[in-house]
Enzyme design. Structure first.
Site, PDB file in Angstrom:
ATOM      1  N   ASP A 174      -9.014  -5.018  -5.774  1.00  0.00           N
ATOM      2  CA  ASP A 174      -8.495  -3.780  -5.179  1.00  0.00           C
ATOM      3  C   ASP A 174      -8.808  -2.612  -6.113  1.00  0.00           C
ATOM      4  O   ASP A 174      -8.255  -2.523  -7.209  1.00  0.00           O
ATOM      5  CB  ASP A 174      -6.989  -3.908  -4.971  1.00  0.00           C
ATOM      6  CG  ASP A 174      -6.365  -2.707  -4.266  1.00  0.00           C
ATOM      7  OD1 ASP A 174      -7.067  -1.698  -4.060  1.00  0.00           O
ATOM      8  OD2 ASP A 174      -5.177  -2.780  -3.918  1.00  0.00           O
ATOM      9  N   SER A 229       0.828  -1.210   0.000  1.00  0.00           N
ATOM     10  CA  SER A 229       0.000   0.000   0.000  1.00  0.00           C
ATOM     11  C   SER A 229       0.866   1.265   0.000  1.00  0.00           C
ATOM     12  O   SER A 229       1.758   1.402  -0.837  1.00  0.00           O
ATOM     13  CB  SER A 229      -0.939  -0.038   1.210  1.00  0.00           C
ATOM     14  OG  SER A 229      -1.895   0.995   1.158  1.00  0.00           O
ATOM     15  N   HIS A 276      -8.283  -4.274  -1.210  1.00  0.00           N
ATOM     16  CA  HIS A 276      -6.988  -3.689  -0.889  1.00  0.00           C
ATOM     17  C   HIS A 276      -6.396  -4.260   0.393  1.00  0.00           C
ATOM     18  O   HIS A 276      -5.179  -4.374   0.521  1.00  0.00           O
ATOM     19  CB  HIS A 276      -7.140  -2.171  -0.757  1.00  0.00           C
ATOM     20  CG  HIS A 276      -5.847  -1.464  -0.501  1.00  0.00           C
ATOM     21  ND1 HIS A 276      -4.835  -1.406  -1.432  1.00  0.00           N
ATOM     22  CD2 HIS A 276      -5.388  -0.794   0.593  1.00  0.00           C
ATOM     23  CE1 HIS A 276      -3.819  -0.730  -0.935  1.00  0.00           C
ATOM     24  NE2 HIS A 276      -4.114  -0.357   0.293  1.00  0.00           N
TER      25      HIS A 276
END
Length: 363
Positions: free
Chosen positions: A311, A145, A344
């Site tokens: 995601d 991330s 995600h």
């Protein structure tokens, strides 16, 4: 505060990437395993926006870390083989200097006097940790991330220092959709009257704004299909608790409420704002004029890019952009596409999918 937390104080001025300086900033970190005699088995781990440096439990702090099933003895990042370092981001509120810290020049809390934060600053903070530990060579850098973007910044700023790079659910720059979502989260906090233009006292933080920002964040971190399979249209036991006709009626609402209430007691609102904006501002193209030119500055020998089909914060085409930009003569670039249901957040929860992928890189 984790009893395993270590800190390094950077002496003197720390120039910030977008202007301003910090004086004697502190960078917090934790470590696992032992550095070998050649000092060449270190793995540097960057975090997402909100985690601390406590990625895994240890003797000094047996509480579970945020990557408990990945970092440890016999696990994919095996601490019997590697010396693992996880750094708390500069600008955060878990030991590293940030907006909630005391400004040594004024004696007051930085608040919005904290300089504009960039992920390049976070990367340079990690470099100071490595200098403190006497490490000038890394076996690998791992970044999920926001941590993936920080890893890219580190590789560009300090080329040739690491042999390997793992990027998960990240991208070379923030997309308009992600920027829009984070912008709304920040507005939720800033519109809360208790935010007081960032000057809230420690005992009166903007709880409503933080709760709403966290709820929106939780929605974006997962996938619509997971919500459908996990909660359906299940109701809570009392549909109109407290007589409020618009109160929590569905199980998914209760889930969001639980996570929002858990988060507000852990994270400082101004730190959240700064790190969120730093994620928006990051762009590999700042280091060469284009994404291609920026990625071309990365010289690591082996790269693993992991993306998740569900995601939508860092969609699959961004993972392809990374693979295309990092593929070069003599470089081993591997791409893994996962069908994880959790969107995600899959790198935090779908360990059955991630363990073999990460273990394979370190095999």
């Amino acid at each position: 505060m984790s009893s395993a937390r270590q800190e390094v104080v950077v002496d003197g001025e720390f120039p910030m990437n977008r202007g301003g300086v910090l004086v004697n900033p502190t960078i917090a970190f934790e470590t696992w395993g032992q550095l070998d005699a050649a000092r060449g088995n270190a793995v540097l781990l960057f975090t997402g926006l909100s985690p601390s440096a406590h990625a895994a439990s240890c003797a000094l702090d047996p509480t579970p870390g945020w990557w408990e099933e990945i970092v440890g003895p016999g696990l994919p990042i095996d601490t019997r083989r590697y010396f693992v370092i996880c750094v708390n981001s500069l600008g955060s509120c878990f030991g590293s200097t940030g907006p909630a810290s005391v400004n040594p020049l004024t004696g007051g809390i930085y608040r919005l006097q904290f300089p504009t934060l960039s992920l390049e600053d976070v990367a340079r903070g990690a470099y100071e940790v490595l200098r403190h530990l006497g490490i000038d060579r890394l076996r690998a850098i791992v970044g999920p991330s926001m941590g993936g973007m920080t890893a890219l910044a580190f590789e560009i700023l300090f080329p040739g220092l690491s042999e390997g790079l793992i990027l998960m659910s990240t991208g070379p720059r923030a997309l308009p959709f992600s920027i829009a979502l984070r912008s709304l989260q920040r507005e939720m906090i800033r519109r809360d009257p208790d935010w007081q233009d960032g000057n809230y006292p420690r005992d009166t933080v903007p709880l409503t704004g933080m709760r709403l920002a966290r709820k929106l964040g939780m929605i974006t971190y997962r996938s619509a299909e997971e919500w459908r399979q996990r909660f359906g249209r299940e109701r809570v036991s009392s549909e109109h608790a407290g007589g409020d006709p618009f109160g929590i009626a569905f199980l998914v609402e209760s889930y969001l409420e639980h996570h929002a209430n858990k988060f507000i007691g852990q994270f400082d609102p101004n730190c959240y704002l700064y790190l969120s904006r730093a994620s928006d501002l990051f762009d590999v193209a700042d280091h060469g004029g284009s994404v291609e030119a920026g990625l071309a500055k990365i010289s690591t020998e082996r790269v693993l890019v992991v993306g998740v089909t569900t995601d939508f914060l860092y969609p699959m085409h961004q993972q392809h952009d990374l693979v295309d930009g990092l593929s070069g003569v003599g470089r081993d670039v591997r791409f893994v596409e996962l069908d994880s249901l959790q969107g995600h957040d899959s790198f935090l929860v779908d360990m059955d999918s991630y363990r073999p992928v990460i273990a394979g890189f370190f095999a």
